[in-house]
Design a protein around this motif. Structure first.
Motif, PDB file in Angstrom:
ATOM      1  N   GLY A 252      -6.907  -1.555   9.821  1.00  0.00           N
ATOM      2  CA  GLY A 252      -5.948  -0.509   9.192  1.00  0.00           C
ATOM      3  C   GLY A 252      -6.908   0.247   8.894  1.00  0.00           C
ATOM      4  O   GLY A 252      -7.708   0.153   8.215  1.00  0.00           O
ATOM      5  N   GLY A 254      -6.652   5.156   7.892  1.00  0.00           N
ATOM      6  CA  GLY A 254      -5.760   6.427   7.054  1.00  0.00           C
ATOM      7  C   GLY A 254      -6.517   6.448   6.042  1.00  0.00           C
ATOM      8  O   GLY A 254      -7.663   6.525   5.451  1.00  0.00           O
ATOM      9  N   GLU A 258      -3.484   5.991   1.261  1.00  0.00           N
ATOM     10  CA  GLU A 258      -2.168   6.315   2.275  1.00  0.00           C
ATOM     11  C   GLU A 258      -1.181   4.947   2.632  1.00  0.00           C
ATOM     12  O   GLU A 258      -1.470   3.698   2.942  1.00  0.00           O
ATOM     13  CB  GLU A 258      -2.981   6.905   3.202  1.00  0.00           C
ATOM     14  CG  GLU A 258      -1.666   7.072   4.704  1.00  0.00           C
ATOM     15  CD  GLU A 258      -2.016   7.712   5.338  1.00  0.00           C
ATOM     16  OE1 GLU A 258      -0.364   7.923   6.607  1.00  0.00           O
ATOM     17  OE2 GLU A 258      -3.616   8.226   5.837  1.00  0.00           O
ATOM     18  N   LEU A 260      -0.117   2.768   4.909  1.00  0.00           N
ATOM     19  CA  LEU A 260       0.555   2.347   6.441  1.00  0.00           C
ATOM     20  C   LEU A 260       1.498   2.121   6.807  1.00  0.00           C
ATOM     21  O   LEU A 260       1.587   1.796   8.168  1.00  0.00           O
ATOM     22  CB  LEU A 260      -0.550   2.026   7.100  1.00  0.00           C
ATOM     23  CG  LEU A 260      -2.166   2.671   6.755  1.00  0.00           C
ATOM     24  CD1 LEU A 260      -3.692   1.576   6.757  1.00  0.00           C
ATOM     25  CD2 LEU A 260      -2.168   4.130   7.034  1.00  0.00           C
ATOM     26  N   SER A 261       2.170   1.199   6.209  1.00  0.00           N
ATOM     27  CA  SER A 261       3.515   0.075   6.544  1.00  0.00           C
ATOM     28  C   SER A 261       4.437  -0.686   4.878  1.00  0.00           C
ATOM     29  O   SER A 261       3.614  -0.338   4.629  1.00  0.00           O
ATOM     30  CB  SER A 261       2.229  -1.210   7.190  1.00  0.00           C
ATOM     31  OG  SER A 261       3.741  -2.365   7.229  1.00  0.00           O
ATOM     32  N   ALA A 268      -3.764   1.877   3.191  1.00  0.00           N
ATOM     33  CA  ALA A 268      -5.959   2.647   3.479  1.00  0.00           C
ATOM     34  C   ALA A 268      -6.610   2.003   1.913  1.00  0.00           C
ATOM     35  O   ALA A 268      -6.252   2.780   0.809  1.00  0.00           O
ATOM     36  CB  ALA A 268      -5.720   3.633   4.403  1.00  0.00           C
ATOM     37  N   ALA A 273      -8.447  -1.645   5.170  1.00  0.00           N
ATOM     38  CA  ALA A 273      -6.463  -1.851   4.399  1.00  0.00           C
ATOM     39  C   ALA A 273      -6.480  -2.883   3.487  1.00  0.00           C
ATOM     40  O   ALA A 273      -7.421  -3.743   4.226  1.00  0.00           O
ATOM     41  CB  ALA A 273      -5.822  -1.228   5.554  1.00  0.00           C
ATOM     42  N   GLU A 275      -2.891  -5.311   2.481  1.00  0.00           N
ATOM     43  CA  GLU A 275      -1.491  -6.093   2.133  1.00  0.00           C
ATOM     44  C   GLU A 275      -1.805  -6.906   0.778  1.00  0.00           C
ATOM     45  O   GLU A 275      -1.992  -7.324   0.643  1.00  0.00           O
ATOM     46  CB  GLU A 275      -1.369  -6.628   3.355  1.00  0.00           C
ATOM     47  CG  GLU A 275       0.186  -7.394   3.596  1.00  0.00           C
ATOM     48  CD  GLU A 275       0.253  -8.179   4.704  1.00  0.00           C
ATOM     49  OE1 GLU A 275       1.162  -9.211   4.861  1.00  0.00           O
ATOM     50  OE2 GLU A 275      -0.494  -8.148   5.197  1.00  0.00           O
ATOM     51  N   GLN A 299       6.528   5.366   4.163  1.00  0.00           N
ATOM     52  CA  GLN A 299       4.989   5.334   5.140  1.00  0.00           C
ATOM     53  C   GLN A 299       4.598   6.780   4.988  1.00  0.00           C
ATOM     54  O   GLN A 299       5.745   7.757   5.242  1.00  0.00           O
ATOM     55  CB  GLN A 299       5.278   5.218   6.276  1.00  0.00           C
ATOM     56  CG  GLN A 299       4.104   4.940   7.526  1.00  0.00           C
ATOM     57  CD  GLN A 299       4.417   4.062   8.780  1.00  0.00           C
ATOM     58  OE1 GLN A 299       5.174   3.877   8.827  1.00  0.00           O
ATOM     59  NE2 GLN A 299       3.518   4.562   9.492  1.00  0.00           N
ATOM     60  N   GLY A 300       3.368   6.802   4.841  1.00  0.00           N
ATOM     61  CA  GLY A 300       2.511   8.048   4.412  1.00  0.00           C
ATOM     62  C   GLY A 300       2.483   8.434   2.610  1.00  0.00           C
ATOM     63  O   GLY A 300       1.461   9.817   2.636  1.00  0.00           O
ATOM     64  N   ARG A 302       1.385   8.434  -0.891  1.00  0.00           N
ATOM     65  CA  ARG A 302      -0.530   7.961  -1.034  1.00  0.00           C
ATOM     66  C   ARG A 302      -0.068   7.216  -2.928  1.00  0.00           C
ATOM     67  O   ARG A 302       0.426   7.998  -3.213  1.00  0.00           O
ATOM     68  CB  ARG A 302      -1.149   9.137  -1.196  1.00  0.00           C
ATOM     69  CG  ARG A 302      -1.134   9.430   0.501  1.00  0.00           C
ATOM     70  CD  ARG A 302      -2.923  10.745   0.237  1.00  0.00           C
ATOM     71  NE  ARG A 302      -3.843  10.115   0.025  1.00  0.00           N
ATOM     72  CZ  ARG A 302      -4.833  10.656  -0.417  1.00  0.00           C
ATOM     73  NH1 ARG A 302      -4.842  12.118   0.305  1.00  0.00           N
ATOM     74  NH2 ARG A 302      -6.344  10.274   0.344  1.00  0.00           N
TER      75      ARG A 302
END
Length: 307
Positions: A252, A254, A258, A260-261, A268, A273, A275, A299-300, A302
């Protein structure tokens, strides 16, 4: 009554090494240990309780508290002083009271990782091996001659708590190998290579804050290093503190921090990235924690801003 061994010990390594000495019938004339901290998870067995079961006098007075410890040890005239994961520096004047010397079990492969929290620091730094070292105690912390050491592997996904469960057995091996030589004054000694030495300080709970600008590897290593039984890694979302107990590296990219999911929760990093596998708002029950966090995020968003 002169002779015998004065032991300074705490935590699981202290308990394991003290138990070995008691099981062998060694003459333990006193145990110095710590009062348990009510704010600390007590994942380890009590050295004080073990000593009391065997009729060994227990003292919780600290070396920094005047000369009380010095008076007690001087009166005992010990052959040896042995320190197993005791958390205070023992003054040099006390160390010199032992006829055959004073020796400490340190939680790293010296001369690397002198100082405090060596296992946690080793995992934070991505090491794949740690261990324990029995060394001569001198005025400078962890700088005395090495008597013996035993390596312990660190798996790529293991936490500090998981590795810590194997450390006592390594320490016991060393004590079993060297106790007779220590009592005879014939234990081998090897000067530490100062060019290989490094030193790390004590870690505080606030040091668990995740810096999302770091690489995914570095972030996951921090999570592994400070998860249960330690205070844990953390970040912030919408001014709320999120504890992160387990995480793994995933693909991932970004902006750092951030989201991402959401399902799965992927964030990110500065490189790669992460998890988040086990997480929750601070002080919320484990059963509901992850769901509460996911409901508050989009999502998006931070992570990392505490304001």
């Amino acid at each position: 009554m002169a002779g015998g061994i004065v032991v300074f010990a705490y935590s699981e390594v202290g308990h394991a090494c003290l138990k070995l000495l008691l099981d062998r019938g060694e003459k333990i004339v006193a145990l110095f240990t710590h009062e348990d901290d009510a704010g600390e998870r007590q994942w380890f067995q009590s050295c004080a309780a073990l000593a009391q079961e065997h009729g060994v006098p227990v003292h919780t007075v600290e070396p920094k508290e005047g000369d009380a410890v010095e008076r007690i040890v001087a009166a005992l005239q010990p052959d040896l002083i042995l320190s197993f994961y005791y958390r205070r520096m023992i003054p040099e004047r006390i160390l010199k009271l032992a006829r055959l010397g004073a020796f400490n079990m340190h939680g790293s492969l010296l001369p690397r990782y002198r100082g405090r929290a060596p296992l946690n620091w080793a995992i934070i730094n991505g090491e794949r091996e740690t261990g324990v070292t029995l060394h001569v105690m001198v005025k400078q912390a962890d700088a005395g001659d090495i008597i013996d050491s035993e390596a312990v592997a660190i798996g790529p996904d293991e936490t500090a708590g998981e590795v810590a469960m194997r450390i006592p057995a390594a320490a016991v091996k060393i004590v079993a190998r060297q106790i007779d030589a220590l009592k005879a004054g014939t234990a081998p000694r090897h000067v530490q290579d100062e060019t290989q030495a490094n030193y790390f300080g004590i870690r505080k709970p606030d040091d668990g804050r995740i810096d999302w600008s770091q690489s995914a590897r570095r972030i996951v290593d921090l999570v592994r290093a400070v998860t249960v039984p330690f205070p844990g890694a953390f970040t912030f979302a919408h001014a709320r503190k999120i504890m992160v107990w387990r995480a793994r590296i995933v693909e991932g990219a970004g902006r750092s921090g951030e989201i991402l999911s959401i399902s799965p929760l992927i964030v990110a990093a500065g490189e790669g990235a992460v998890e988040l596998l086990h997480f929750g708002f601070e002080n919320e029950s484990d059963h509901e924690a992850s769901a509460a966090v996911l409901a508050a995020l989009s999502q998006g968003d931070r992570l990392g801003d505490s304001t």
